[in-house]
Design a protein around this motif. Structure first.
Motif, PDB file in Angstrom:
ATOM      1  N   CYS A  61       1.599  20.796  35.227  1.00 26.22           N
ATOM      2  CA  CYS A  61       1.379  20.308  33.860  1.00 26.22           C
ATOM      3  C   CYS A  61       0.281  21.143  33.235  1.00 26.22           C
ATOM      4  O   CYS A  61      -0.888  21.054  33.621  1.00 26.22           O
ATOM      5  CB  CYS A  61       0.997  18.828  33.867  1.00 26.22           C
ATOM      6  N   SER A  90       7.765  18.779  30.277  1.00 23.04           N
ATOM      7  CA  SER A  90       8.124  19.167  28.915  1.00 23.04           C
ATOM      8  C   SER A  90       8.628  20.609  28.848  1.00 23.04           C
ATOM      9  O   SER A  90       8.075  21.509  29.491  1.00 23.04           O
ATOM     10  CB  SER A  90       6.909  19.017  27.991  1.00 23.04           C
ATOM     11  N   SER A  91       9.650  20.820  28.070  1.00 28.91           N
ATOM     12  CA  SER A  91      10.196  22.169  27.870  1.00 28.91           C
ATOM     13  C   SER A  91       9.236  23.040  27.064  1.00 28.91           C
ATOM     14  O   SER A  91       9.412  24.253  26.992  1.00 28.91           O
ATOM     15  CB  SER A  91      11.551  22.092  27.160  1.00 28.91           C
ATOM     16  N   LYS A  92       8.210  22.422  26.462  1.00 28.75           N
ATOM     17  CA  LYS A  92       7.221  23.167  25.677  1.00 28.75           C
ATOM     18  C   LYS A  92       5.948  23.454  26.466  1.00 28.75           C
ATOM     19  O   LYS A  92       4.993  24.012  25.922  1.00 28.75           O
ATOM     20  CB  LYS A  92       6.871  22.377  24.412  1.00 28.75           C
ATOM     21  N   ASP A  93       5.936  23.069  27.717  1.00 32.96           N
ATOM     22  CA  ASP A  93       4.748  23.281  28.535  1.00 32.96           C
ATOM     23  C   ASP A  93       4.514  24.786  28.701  1.00 32.96           C
ATOM     24  O   ASP A  93       5.420  25.527  29.094  1.00 32.96           O
ATOM     25  CB  ASP A  93       4.930  22.635  29.909  1.00 32.96           C
ATOM     26  N   PRO A  94       3.286  25.273  28.419  1.00 28.70           N
ATOM     27  CA  PRO A  94       3.007  26.712  28.526  1.00 28.70           C
ATOM     28  C   PRO A  94       3.148  27.272  29.939  1.00 28.70           C
ATOM     29  O   PRO A  94       3.257  28.486  30.110  1.00 28.70           O
ATOM     30  CB  PRO A  94       1.563  26.825  28.023  1.00 28.70           C
ATOM     31  N   GLU A  97       6.424  29.620  31.060  1.00 28.42           N
ATOM     32  CA  GLU A  97       6.461  31.078  30.941  1.00 28.42           C
ATOM     33  C   GLU A  97       5.949  31.744  32.220  1.00 28.42           C
ATOM     34  O   GLU A  97       6.502  32.754  32.674  1.00 28.42           O
ATOM     35  CB  GLU A  97       5.615  31.518  29.744  1.00 28.42           C
ATOM     36  N   VAL A 115      12.946  21.027  34.697  1.00 28.74           N
ATOM     37  CA  VAL A 115      12.294  20.483  33.510  1.00 28.74           C
ATOM     38  C   VAL A 115      12.926  19.128  33.227  1.00 28.74           C
ATOM     39  O   VAL A 115      14.097  19.049  32.847  1.00 28.74           O
ATOM     40  CB  VAL A 115      12.451  21.414  32.297  1.00 28.74           C
ATOM     41  N   ASP A 117      11.881  14.945  31.851  1.00 27.02           N
ATOM     42  CA  ASP A 117      10.914  13.951  31.386  1.00 27.02           C
ATOM     43  C   ASP A 117      11.184  12.572  31.980  1.00 27.02           C
ATOM     44  O   ASP A 117      10.646  11.575  31.510  1.00 27.02           O
ATOM     45  CB  ASP A 117      10.899  13.882  29.863  1.00 27.02           C
TER      46      ASP A 117
END
Length: 405
Positions: A61, A90-94, A97, A115, A117
């Motif tokens: 996380c 979350s698919s937006k977790d940095p 990458e 990924v 939730d």
């Protein structure tokens, strides 16, 4: 006259209690030295023929310090067959990458990114683990926090105790590598105080009955025997429960002699206080008597109080010198010789200051049951479970402690 006599007697009682606490602290420091030397005296045998396939579960996380290097270290194991499963909410977790970079650079390994939730309880880290274990191919699971870095021999050494069918969990200690004065004080406390207590507990109780999130090796059958991750989904100290519950089910927890590295950047004073109070509350509800018993280990503090109470007497100075010297020797043996912690080696002279800060945290650990974890305020119940709490509390104890320091 009566009042004068009462206060005189009270003063003598306080001096006696402080002296007892000083003596008990000296005994603890000496015993910790013995425990550390005994535990690391002989290297554990390694059977190179024992290398069952392993599934490594990594709940993630956000971005940790040196995230790529930490995660990549698990991809460089000198081990024949293993898979790695990274679990993110979350698919937006940095961190995604970084994980994708790891997968691309180690394309020959069996690595999977999940990924999801899906939530099974209040502790979101445990939900990540539950989502990951569904894709685990192998019987032996190795759980490791995202901010841990290991060597190439990590897997081979950590799984060795599982040759014994009575062993349900293998865990290990860690040394914290960090930057900044505040984080340095925290790292020194972890190595020379917390781990010293672990080693003493290991000797006294003939093993430990808990585990650490830096590494938990556990067979699926043991996890299923305690009810799976669902059984610990609402606990703050999920790692403690992953050691405690298997013991209740009849298995043993083995403390490995392998030391992993815990990496994180420098923290602010408030960040450290919040984290330390959270851990203090966690220890208090997990092992209440053990937490109370820590009062017998704060010799730096009690000897200082004894010196003040005796108006700088010879007894006070003698107790302080013996306590402080013994404490520094214990810190050096546990931190530098046993755990090979470079921070302790360089800053061992800061140990008394670390103990003063640790004592303050310990005192505040008795107050309240509200914590802040990853930006969310939660209430800690008496049995160690988490309850999401509406933003009504201002965490007064943390603010008071910050001002005090």
């Amino acid at each position: 006259m009566f009042i004068s006599t009462f206060f005189t007697n009270l003063h003598l009682i306080i001096i006696d209690l402080l002296l007892i606490l000083c003596i008990s602290s000296i005994w603890f420091y000496c015993y910790a030295i013995y425990a550390a030397i005994t535990f690391f005296a002989d290297p554990r045998p390694i059977d190179l023929e024992f290398h069952p396939p392993v599934s490594i579960l990594k709940p993630i996380c956000g971005l940790d310090s040196d995230a790529y290097e930490n995660l990549a270290s698990f991809c460089q194991q000198d081990y024949p067959e293993y898979q790695i499963i990274f679990a993110v909410r979350s698919s937006k977790d940095p961190c995604i990458e970084v994980v994708e970079k790891v997968i691309a650079n180690f394309s020959d390994l069996d690595i999977l990114l999940i990924v999801s939730d899906r939530v099974i309880g209040t502790n979101l880290k445990v939900s990540n683990l539950a989502n990951a274990v569904a894709k685990a191919k192998y019987e032996i699971l190795v759980l490791a926090d995202s901010d841990i870095r290991v060597g190439t021999d990590y897997l081979q050494r950590v799984i060795q105790p599982l040759q014994d069918e009575s062993v349900g969990v293998v865990t290990c200690m860690y040394r914290t590598l960090t930057q900044g004065w505040i984080s340095t004080l925290e790292a020194i406390s972890i190595t020379t105080e917390f781990h010293a207590g672990v080693l003493v507990s290991h000797i006294q109780e003939n093993g430990i009955k808990y585990a650490f999130g830096c590494t938990i090796a556990i067979p699926k059958k043991v996890l299923e025997a305690i009810g799976g991750f669902e059984a610990i989904a609402d606990y703050l100290a999920d790692d403690f429960q992953l050691g405690y519950l298997p013991v209740q089910a009849g298995y043993k927890v083995v403390l490995s002699d392998y030391i992993v590295e815990h990496l994180h950047k420098g923290s602010t004073l408030i960040d450290v206080i919040k984290r330390q109070i959270r851990w203090a509350l966690c220890k208090r509800v997990s092992r209440p008597w053990g937490y109370l018993g820590l009062i017998f280990t704060y010799g730096v503090v009690t000897s200082l109080l004894l010196l003040i109470a005796t108006d700088g007497s010879m007894l006070g100075w003698l107790a302080l010198c013996i306590c402080w010297v013994t404490r520094l020797v214990m810190a050096w043996v546990v931190g530098t010789i046993s755990l090979k912690d470079p921070i302790v080696k360089k800053f061992v002279w800061l140990v008394p200051g670390c103990d003063l800060l640790s004592f303050a945290i310990w005192c505040f650990g008795f107050i309240g049951n509200t914590i802040e974890w990853r930006g969310q305020k939660m209430k800690l119940t008496k049995d160690g479970k988490l309850q999401v709490q509406e933003d009504k509390s201002d965490q007064l104890s943390i603010k008071v402690l910050t001002k005090t320091l």
